[in-house]
Write a protein that holds these residues in place. Structure first.
Motif, short mmCIF file in Angstrom:
data_model
loop_
_atom_site.label_atom_id
_atom_site.label_comp_id
_atom_site.label_asym_id
_atom_site.label_seq_id
_atom_site.Cartn_x
_atom_site.Cartn_y
_atom_site.Cartn_z
N VAL C 1 46.81 53.24 52.23
CA VAL C 1 46.09 54.34 51.61
C VAL C 1 45.46 53.89 50.29
CG1 VAL C 1 46.39 56.61 50.55
CG2 VAL C 1 47.45 56.13 52.75
N ILE C 2 46.21 53.13 49.52
CA ILE C 2 45.67 52.61 48.25
C ILE C 2 44.52 51.65 48.52
CG2 ILE C 2 46.21 51.14 46.26
CD1 ILE C 2 49.07 52.37 46.35
N TRP C 3 44.70 50.74 49.46
CA TRP C 3 43.63 49.79 49.76
C TRP C 3 42.39 50.46 50.32
CZ3 TRP C 3 46.94 45.26 52.16
CH2 TRP C 3 47.39 44.43 51.12
N SER C 4 42.55 51.62 50.94
CA SER C 4 41.37 52.35 51.43
C SER C 4 40.50 52.80 50.27
CB SER C 4 41.80 53.57 52.25
OG SER C 4 42.54 53.16 53.38
N ILE C 5 41.09 52.96 49.10
CA ILE C 5 40.36 53.44 47.92
C ILE C 5 40.02 52.29 46.98
CG2 ILE C 5 40.57 54.93 45.86
CD1 ILE C 5 42.45 56.72 47.64
N VAL C 6 40.93 51.34 46.84
CA VAL C 6 40.71 50.16 45.98
C VAL C 6 41.01 48.92 46.80
CG1 VAL C 6 41.11 49.27 43.65
CG2 VAL C 6 41.93 51.56 44.25
N PRO C 7 40.00 48.41 47.51
CA PRO C 7 40.26 47.33 48.47
C PRO C 7 40.86 46.08 47.85
CG PRO C 7 38.11 48.29 48.87
CD PRO C 7 38.61 48.88 47.58
N ASP C 8 40.63 45.84 46.56
CA ASP C 8 41.16 44.61 45.97
C ASP C 8 42.37 44.87 45.08
OD1 ASP C 8 39.77 45.93 44.05
OD2 ASP C 8 38.73 44.16 43.26
N ALA C 9 43.03 46.02 45.24
CA ALA C 9 44.22 46.31 44.44
C ALA C 9 45.31 45.28 44.73
CB ALA C 9 44.74 47.71 44.74
N ARG C 10 45.97 44.81 43.67
CA ARG C 10 47.18 44.01 43.86
C ARG C 10 48.37 44.97 43.81
NH1 ARG C 10 48.24 40.69 39.70
NH2 ARG C 10 46.65 41.79 38.52
N ILE C 11 49.12 45.05 44.88
CA ILE C 11 50.20 46.02 44.99
C ILE C 11 51.53 45.30 45.00
CG2 ILE C 11 51.19 47.85 46.43
CD1 ILE C 11 48.38 48.27 47.61
N ASN C 12 52.41 45.67 44.08
CA ASN C 12 53.76 45.12 44.03
C ASN C 12 54.71 46.18 44.56
OD1 ASN C 12 56.13 43.86 43.44
ND2 ASN C 12 56.03 44.20 41.24
N ASP C 13 55.20 45.98 45.76
CA ASP C 13 56.13 46.93 46.37
C ASP C 13 57.53 46.64 45.83
OD1 ASP C 13 57.72 48.52 47.92
OD2 ASP C 13 56.95 47.81 49.82
N LEU C 14 57.89 47.33 44.77
CA LEU C 14 59.13 47.01 44.04
C LEU C 14 60.35 47.19 44.93
CD1 LEU C 14 60.37 46.28 41.32
CD2 LEU C 14 60.32 48.69 40.71
N THR C 15 60.46 48.33 45.59
CA THR C 15 61.58 48.54 46.50
C THR C 15 61.34 49.76 47.38
OG1 THR C 15 63.98 48.87 46.69
CG2 THR C 15 62.90 50.02 44.91
#
Lengths: 248, 248, 248
Positions: C1-15
């Motif tokens: 969902v985030i990438w659909s809005i910000v395709p180059d977002a760096r996402i850190n899935d903490l937990t």
């Protein structure tokens, strides 16, 4: 393995927590999550038949995504939901595998076949580069039980249990036509001969902690939960169990 | 912490599921997976000795990778498999740590030492920037049991159990020389005095569900599994247990 | 969902491993980890009140981060630790949600509200675009028990148990003023009337395997552990349990 072929690939590791050997669980997970993912290449491996004659395939769907995985039904519900299959190819071209000339593991096609092919597709390869085209009718499907209404009772089945113990069923809102179940009313749930009372409501907090709720979940299917509890454990509800729902 | 130093680092979080305090498990995980990763900086922390005098090290290997972690043997099998160590340095330069002037946790060197040093290496620092060079002979190793053949019986040990209950052993194909075990044949497995029959085959589906299989796994080592079952639980096979294999 | 809005977002899935319904656990996890993350947009969802009137909020803190999540106290300790709240807005603008015109799930605001708003903020939206401003005094807080010293006994509470069974308490070094506990000394731990001896030390290896240690953990709070063991299980220590500490 993917980064070795496409160094700048953005990889979303959806889950490694799918139930072992659970082709249907995996299929439903893809069905529920891929519509919310950007259009892309989707790689999925739940593969108890690895190393046998089962085919490896790549599918293109109407939305534009390419799906890569074993031909055991895993990809089919999601493909249908993304607009249907527009092309299917068998993964026969070893030049797109990890070891073009070398040996391929008999037990880890995820690493040696599926991931490399997905990477080559992400990098610009055509589906036809992967191997010969298949007719959609040749693909394996995953059988899902169908809900029905009997004398005002909705007869469905448990499909998937999440880590909260919430149980998604094979029932959506339209399947409730023919019952007298209305939002906010009390329903009777019958599982393996045992009967329970639940509220048909919108969200967990519509009932007290510990109480049963039947609700339309975030994927528009009917689900059973206990507010702050574990419905699957409390009702001994496992995938495939029959669930009977009637107004009370 | 890494992104604070290298904002555009691509980070592959291989696992947080390694067995607690399991240096050897972690070492074998790196040994089996790093050959399939792109050349890069690899950070690994299984560190029961954190806060003691055990050294922190960075290693450069022949393939070009840099490995960062505690000097407790964790990095050694992988380093060997990537062509061997070409340089080893102790992590003594506090300017590459997280708090150049401040305090460092006594229990979380992953955050305060290993990750920052790995990030600085990824960003272009030289191994020599991290601290003084060590001789390879000064590094700790992780002792692995060695397989042997006794009167046609192959005596190996269980090394690692995966989440399916499949058990990898310290045995590869070459170690089977001197036995009469051939592909497709029945073998006798002996664990703690109990004997079991298994098929020496290529993939799970070569036996019926519930049956034992001995096979060469995706890392070219011999493994024991039950098709759609849990061999570790069924045979009470824990890491280090002796496994005796003979033709039948 | 985030990438659909910000395709180059760096996402850190903490937990995804936070305890279910554990608002306080989640709050302490954010409190302990966000100071070590780069300044950015932080999305957190532990949300037993989803679908009720509980507000959804975005907070800006002094360090420059934006925090997005339910207004149930989850974000507050971290916001305080990042310098305090400088602005708070309710998430009322549906144009920043996933379905501007369509329906929103009653049970999955993570997907339909929080993630899309976080993505829009990461892409450059202002906090004020999300909805009306709130006064900080309107925000929910998460109640944490306070430690005290009684006749030289430090009375604290267990807060969080990690996967090793180490137990972090609501006590930091300064709270120990008024006790005679010194580094390296033996302390008496009392839990539910049972007494145990522990060493107040710096790191696990300061005691033998199987022995109890009280130490300042990597977040500067006091914690109880057993070297290579599971303190939470051994002492039957659950979050909120009272822990009494005195010199011996």
């Amino acid at each position: 393995v993917i980064w070795s072929i496409v160094p700048d690939a953005r990889i979303n590791d959806l889950t490694h927590g799918s139930r072992q050997y659970g082709i249907r669980d995996g299929a439903l997970l893809l069905w529920s999550s891929l519509p919310y993912q950007p259009v892309g290449v989707h790689l999925a491996v739940v593969d108890p038949g690895v190393g046998t004659e089962r085919r490896a395939v790549a599918l293109e769907v109407a939305r534009g995504d390419r799906l890569v995985g074993p031909d055991n039904g895993l990809l089919m519900p999601a493909a249908e939901r993304l607009g249907g299959i527009v092309a299917a190819h068998v993964l026969a071209n070893r030049r797109l595998w990890r070891h073009p000339e070398g040996s391929t593991s008999h037990t880890f096609h995820g690493r040696d076949i599926f991931a490399p092919v997905a990477a080559h597709l992400a990098r610009g390869a055509e589906l036809a580069d992967a191997g010969d085209q298949l007719d959609e009718s040749e693909l394996q499907t995953v059988g899902l039980p169908q809900p029905r209404v009997e004398d005002g009772t909705l007869v469905g089945h448990a499909l998937v249990v999440d880590r909260f113990g919430n149980v998604a069923m094979n029932v959506d809102h339209d399947d409730m036509t023919g019952t007298d179940i209305t939002l906010g009313s009390t329903v009777e749930l019958e599982v393996a001969g045992e009967r329970y009372l639940a509220t048909y409501a919108q969200t967990f907090a519509d009932v007290s902690p510990g109480e049963l709720i039947v609700y339309e979940d975030a994927y528009r299917t009917l689900a059973v939960a206990i507010n702050r509890g574990d419905a699957a454990a409390t009702l001994a509800l496992r995938p495939d169990a029959e669930v009977r729902l009637r107004p009370r």
